[in-house]
Design a protein around this motif. Structure first.
Motif, PDB file in Angstrom:
ATOM      1  N   LEU A  73       0.836  -1.205   0.000  1.00 25.90           N
ATOM      2  CA  LEU A  73       0.000   0.000   0.000  1.00 25.90           C
ATOM      3  C   LEU A  73       0.868   1.251   0.000  1.00 25.90           C
ATOM      4  CD1 LEU A  73      -2.985   0.982   0.190  1.00 25.90           C
ATOM      5  CD2 LEU A  73      -2.662   1.032   2.668  1.00 25.90           C
ATOM      6  N   LEU A  74       1.894   1.281   0.838  1.00 22.43           N
ATOM      7  CA  LEU A  74       2.804   2.427   0.914  1.00 22.43           C
ATOM      8  C   LEU A  74       3.543   2.617  -0.409  1.00 22.43           C
ATOM      9  CD1 LEU A  74       4.186   4.686   2.543  1.00 22.43           C
ATOM     10  CD2 LEU A  74       5.806   2.954   3.368  1.00 22.43           C
ATOM     11  N   THR A  75       3.981   1.539  -1.018  1.00 21.55           N
ATOM     12  CA  THR A  75       4.719   1.619  -2.283  1.00 21.55           C
ATOM     13  C   THR A  75       3.856   2.198  -3.396  1.00 21.55           C
ATOM     14  OG1 THR A  75       6.112  -0.247  -1.656  1.00 21.55           O
ATOM     15  CG2 THR A  75       5.965   0.258  -4.014  1.00 21.55           C
ATOM     16  N   LEU A  76       2.660   1.650  -3.558  1.00 20.51           N
ATOM     17  CA  LEU A  76       1.784   2.136  -4.627  1.00 20.51           C
ATOM     18  C   LEU A  76       1.327   3.573  -4.365  1.00 20.51           C
ATOM     19  CD1 LEU A  76      -0.285  -1.101  -5.262  1.00 20.51           C
ATOM     20  CD2 LEU A  76       1.549  -0.148  -6.680  1.00 20.51           C
ATOM     21  N   ALA A  77       1.020   3.892  -3.112  1.00 23.45           N
ATOM     22  CA  ALA A  77       0.596   5.255  -2.774  1.00 23.45           C
ATOM     23  C   ALA A  77       1.742   6.247  -2.986  1.00 23.45           C
ATOM     24  CB  ALA A  77       0.099   5.307  -1.335  1.00 23.45           C
ATOM     25  N   THR A  78       2.961   5.841  -2.645  1.00 22.83           N
ATOM     26  CA  THR A  78       4.120   6.715  -2.850  1.00 22.83           C
ATOM     27  C   THR A  78       4.344   6.955  -4.337  1.00 22.83           C
ATOM     28  OG1 THR A  78       5.170   6.014  -0.791  1.00 22.83           O
ATOM     29  CG2 THR A  78       6.608   6.955  -2.476  1.00 22.83           C
ATOM     30  N   HIS A  79       4.260   5.895  -5.114  1.00 26.56           N
ATOM     31  CA  HIS A  79       4.433   6.040  -6.563  1.00 26.56           C
ATOM     32  C   HIS A  79       3.395   7.013  -7.124  1.00 26.56           C
ATOM     33  CE1 HIS A  79       4.941   5.088 -10.792  1.00 26.56           C
ATOM     34  NE2 HIS A  79       3.630   4.965 -10.854  1.00 26.56           N
ATOM     35  N   GLY A  81       1.453   9.181  -5.539  1.00 24.67           N
ATOM     36  CA  GLY A  81       1.572  10.522  -4.956  1.00 24.67           C
ATOM     37  C   GLY A  81       2.708  11.318  -5.565  1.00 24.67           C
ATOM     38  N   SER A  82       3.839  10.667  -5.806  1.00 24.31           N
ATOM     39  CA  SER A  82       4.967  11.389  -6.397  1.00 24.31           C
ATOM     40  C   SER A  82       4.694  11.739  -7.859  1.00 24.31           C
ATOM     41  CB  SER A  82       6.269  10.600  -6.245  1.00 24.31           C
ATOM     42  OG  SER A  82       6.224   9.394  -6.956  1.00 24.31           O
ATOM     43  N   ARG A  83       4.001  10.874  -8.601  1.00 28.65           N
ATOM     44  CA  ARG A  83       3.629  11.198  -9.980  1.00 28.65           C
ATOM     45  C   ARG A  83       2.627  12.356 -10.001  1.00 28.65           C
ATOM     46  NH1 ARG A  83       6.958   9.232 -13.723  1.00 28.65           N
ATOM     47  NH2 ARG A  83       5.428   9.873 -15.250  1.00 28.65           N
ATOM     48  N   LEU A  84       1.667  12.298  -9.101  1.00 32.87           N
ATOM     49  CA  LEU A  84       0.662  13.355  -9.003  1.00 32.87           C
ATOM     50  C   LEU A  84       1.331  14.700  -8.714  1.00 32.87           C
ATOM     51  CD1 LEU A  84      -2.468  13.905  -8.851  1.00 32.87           C
ATOM     52  CD2 LEU A  84      -2.244  13.561  -6.403  1.00 32.87           C
ATOM     53  N   LEU A  85       2.276  14.704  -7.794  1.00 37.71           N
ATOM     54  CA  LEU A  85       2.963  15.934  -7.414  1.00 37.71           C
ATOM     55  C   LEU A  85       3.871  16.466  -8.520  1.00 37.71           C
ATOM     56  CD1 LEU A  85       3.756  17.968  -5.124  1.00 37.71           C
ATOM     57  CD2 LEU A  85       5.549  16.343  -4.508  1.00 37.71           C
ATOM     58  N   THR A  86       4.581  15.581  -9.211  1.00 40.01           N
ATOM     59  CA  THR A  86       5.639  16.020 -10.124  1.00 40.01           C
ATOM     60  C   THR A  86       5.277  16.057 -11.602  1.00 40.01           C
ATOM     61  OG1 THR A  86       6.545  13.776 -10.358  1.00 40.01           O
ATOM     62  CG2 THR A  86       7.420  15.148  -8.558  1.00 40.01           C
ATOM     63  N   LYS A  87       4.210  15.372 -12.004  1.00 39.31           N
ATOM     64  CA  LYS A  87       3.925  15.250 -13.427  1.00 39.31           C
ATOM     65  C   LYS A  87       2.504  15.595 -13.843  1.00 39.31           C
ATOM     66  CE  LYS A  87       7.997  13.749 -14.558  1.00 39.31           C
ATOM     67  NZ  LYS A  87       8.864  14.651 -15.313  1.00 39.31           N
ATOM     68  N   ASP A  88       1.554  15.523 -12.927  1.00 39.16           N
ATOM     69  CA  ASP A  88       0.149  15.694 -13.288  1.00 39.16           C
ATOM     70  C   ASP A  88      -0.128  17.117 -13.770  1.00 39.16           C
ATOM     71  OD1 ASP A  88      -2.935  16.051 -12.612  1.00 39.16           O
ATOM     72  OD2 ASP A  88      -2.484  13.902 -12.672  1.00 39.16           O
ATOM     73  N   ALA A  89      -0.902  17.224 -14.846  1.00 42.42           N
ATOM     74  CA  ALA A  89      -1.233  18.540 -15.399  1.00 42.42           C
ATOM     75  C   ALA A  89      -2.010  19.398 -14.397  1.00 42.42           C
ATOM     76  CB  ALA A  89      -2.045  18.374 -16.689  1.00 42.42           C
ATOM     77  N   VAL A  90      -2.866  18.781 -13.607  1.00 42.22           N
ATOM     78  CA  VAL A  90      -3.708  19.533 -12.671  1.00 42.22           C
ATOM     79  C   VAL A  90      -2.885  20.151 -11.529  1.00 42.22           C
ATOM     80  CG1 VAL A  90      -5.643  19.312 -11.058  1.00 42.22           C
ATOM     81  CG2 VAL A  90      -5.735  18.177 -13.259  1.00 42.22           C
ATOM     82  N   THR A  91      -1.749  19.552 -11.182  1.00 41.72           N
ATOM     83  CA  THR A  91      -0.926  20.105 -10.100  1.00 41.72           C
ATOM     84  C   THR A  91       0.158  21.055 -10.621  1.00 41.72           C
ATOM     85  OG1 THR A  91       0.481  18.125 -10.134  1.00 41.72           O
ATOM     86  CG2 THR A  91      -1.332  18.171  -8.525  1.00 41.72           C
ATOM     87  N   ALA A  92       0.125  21.371 -11.913  1.00 43.96           N
ATOM     88  CA  ALA A  92       1.094  22.300 -12.506  1.00 43.96           C
ATOM     89  C   ALA A  92       1.141  23.657 -11.798  1.00 43.96           C
ATOM     90  CB  ALA A  92       0.826  22.474 -13.993  1.00 43.96           C
ATOM     91  N   PRO A 130       9.957  12.606 -10.038  1.00 40.58           N
ATOM     92  CA  PRO A 130       9.187  11.677  -9.200  1.00 40.58           C
ATOM     93  C   PRO A 130      10.074  10.824  -8.297  1.00 40.58           C
ATOM     94  CG  PRO A 130       9.033  11.057 -11.520  1.00 40.58           C
ATOM     95  CD  PRO A 130       9.764  12.353 -11.464  1.00 40.58           C
ATOM     96  N   PHE A 131      11.302  10.558  -8.724  1.00 42.23           N
ATOM     97  CA  PHE A 131      12.222   9.787  -7.895  1.00 42.23           C
ATOM     98  C   PHE A 131      12.635  10.579  -6.656  1.00 42.23           C
ATOM     99  CE2 PHE A 131      12.683   8.290 -12.242  1.00 42.23           C
ATOM    100  CZ  PHE A 131      12.497   6.929 -12.079  1.00 42.23           C
ATOM    101  N   CYS A 132      12.913  11.860  -6.853  1.00 43.53           N
ATOM    102  CA  CYS A 132      13.301  12.734  -5.740  1.00 43.53           C
ATOM    103  C   CYS A 132      12.121  12.952  -4.791  1.00 43.53           C
ATOM    104  CB  CYS A 132      13.773  14.085  -6.263  1.00 43.53           C
ATOM    105  SG  CYS A 132      15.076  13.987  -7.498  1.00 43.53           S
ATOM    106  N   ALA A 133      10.968  13.256  -5.354  1.00 41.67           N
ATOM    107  CA  ALA A 133       9.779  13.531  -4.541  1.00 41.67           C
ATOM    108  C   ALA A 133       9.289  12.279  -3.821  1.00 41.67           C
ATOM    109  CB  ALA A 133       8.665  14.107  -5.416  1.00 41.67           C
ATOM    110  N   GLY A 134       9.580  11.096  -4.368  1.00 37.08           N
ATOM    111  CA  GLY A 134       9.142   9.853  -3.749  1.00 37.08           C
ATOM    112  C   GLY A 134       9.609   9.709  -2.312  1.00 37.08           C
ATOM    113  N   VAL A 135      10.836  10.149  -2.027  1.00 40.54           N
ATOM    114  CA  VAL A 135      11.362  10.083  -0.659  1.00 40.54           C
ATOM    115  C   VAL A 135      10.520  10.957   0.268  1.00 40.54           C
ATOM    116  CG1 VAL A 135      13.365  10.599   0.800  1.00 40.54           C
ATOM    117  CG2 VAL A 135      13.700   9.609  -1.474  1.00 40.54           C
ATOM    118  N   TRP A 136      10.193  12.147  -0.191  1.00 44.33           N
ATOM    119  CA  TRP A 136       9.395  13.067   0.619  1.00 44.33           C
ATOM    120  C   TRP A 136       7.977  12.543   0.807  1.00 44.33           C
ATOM    121  CZ3 TRP A 136      10.932  18.315   2.025  1.00 44.33           C
ATOM    122  CH2 TRP A 136      12.255  18.598   1.724  1.00 44.33           C
ATOM    123  N   VAL A 137       7.384  12.021  -0.264  1.00 44.81           N
ATOM    124  CA  VAL A 137       6.020  11.498  -0.187  1.00 44.81           C
ATOM    125  C   VAL A 137       5.967  10.303   0.764  1.00 44.81           C
ATOM    126  CG1 VAL A 137       4.174  10.366  -1.500  1.00 44.81           C
ATOM    127  CG2 VAL A 137       5.318  12.376  -2.449  1.00 44.81           C
TER     128      VAL A 137
END
Length: 186
Positions: A73-79, A81-92, A130-137
């Motif tokens: 659960l933590l792994t998938l949520a981290t993945h 969450g980090s994609r959402l934060l770093t790549k998603d158009a809506v969070t631009a 997303p790799f960098c943000a993954g640690v924070w997420v």
């Protein structure tokens, strides 16, 4: 007895010169904002320390171990969450002060170029990687699991469901194009 201000100033100047030499030797031909990265590491350590102190004050502690289900659960949520934060158009809009739009990356994701210098550039790199943000997420989710376990577990379940949904959307979209791929090229 307080140190002489000229001694402190001289020490500061020598330290600054040494740090500049280290940065210059590290960078080569490309500017790398080591001071900004160091600041971000300080913020990270401070946040982890603050979360630890808050947990201790509330009588909470880290679990002795994580189950395989918790780690999944933590792994998938981290993945996700980090994609959402770093790549998603809506969070631009969160990344916009530190980046420049460089094009679509497909499927609701953007490509962005980091802009600025120093700390601004460092934050931009964190917010586009997303790799960098993954640690924070992951750290935030683990801390949340200690401080607000029900809310955090719900957020992780939601992020994991979104991840699963994204995979299904991509598979569905790919399956729609199977007949085209089966056609022999002329």
């Amino acid at each position: 007895m307080a140190p002489d201000t000229s001694t402190v100033s001289e020490l500061h100047q020598r330290l600054h010169s040494r740090m500049q030499a280290v940065q210059s030797a590290y960078e080569g031909d490309e500017e790398r904002p080591l001071g900004g990265f160091l600041t971000l590491m300080g913020v990270y350590v401070g946040a982890v320390g603050g979360a630890g102190l808050l947990a201790r004050a509330r009588g909470r502690s880290l679990p002795d171990r994580f189950s395989a289900g918790d780690l999944a659960l933590l792994t998938l949520a981290t993945h996700q969450g980090s994609r959402l934060l770093t790549k998603d158009a809506v969070t631009a809009p969160f990344r916009a002060p530190f980046t420049r739009f460089a094009g679509s990356a497909g499927e609701g994701e953007t490509m962005e170029e980091v802009r600025g210098e120093g700390l601004k550039h460092s934050i931009g790199e964190l917010l586009t990687c997303p790799f960098c943000a993954g640690v924070w997420v992951a750290t935030g989710l683990v801390a949340g699991g200690v401080l607000a376990p029900r809310l955090t577990r719900s957020a992780m379940a939601m992020l994991t469901a979104v991840f699963g949904s994204d995979v299904l959307h991509l598979l569905y979209d790919s399956a729609k194009h199977l007949p085209e791929r089966a056609q022999p090229e002329e």
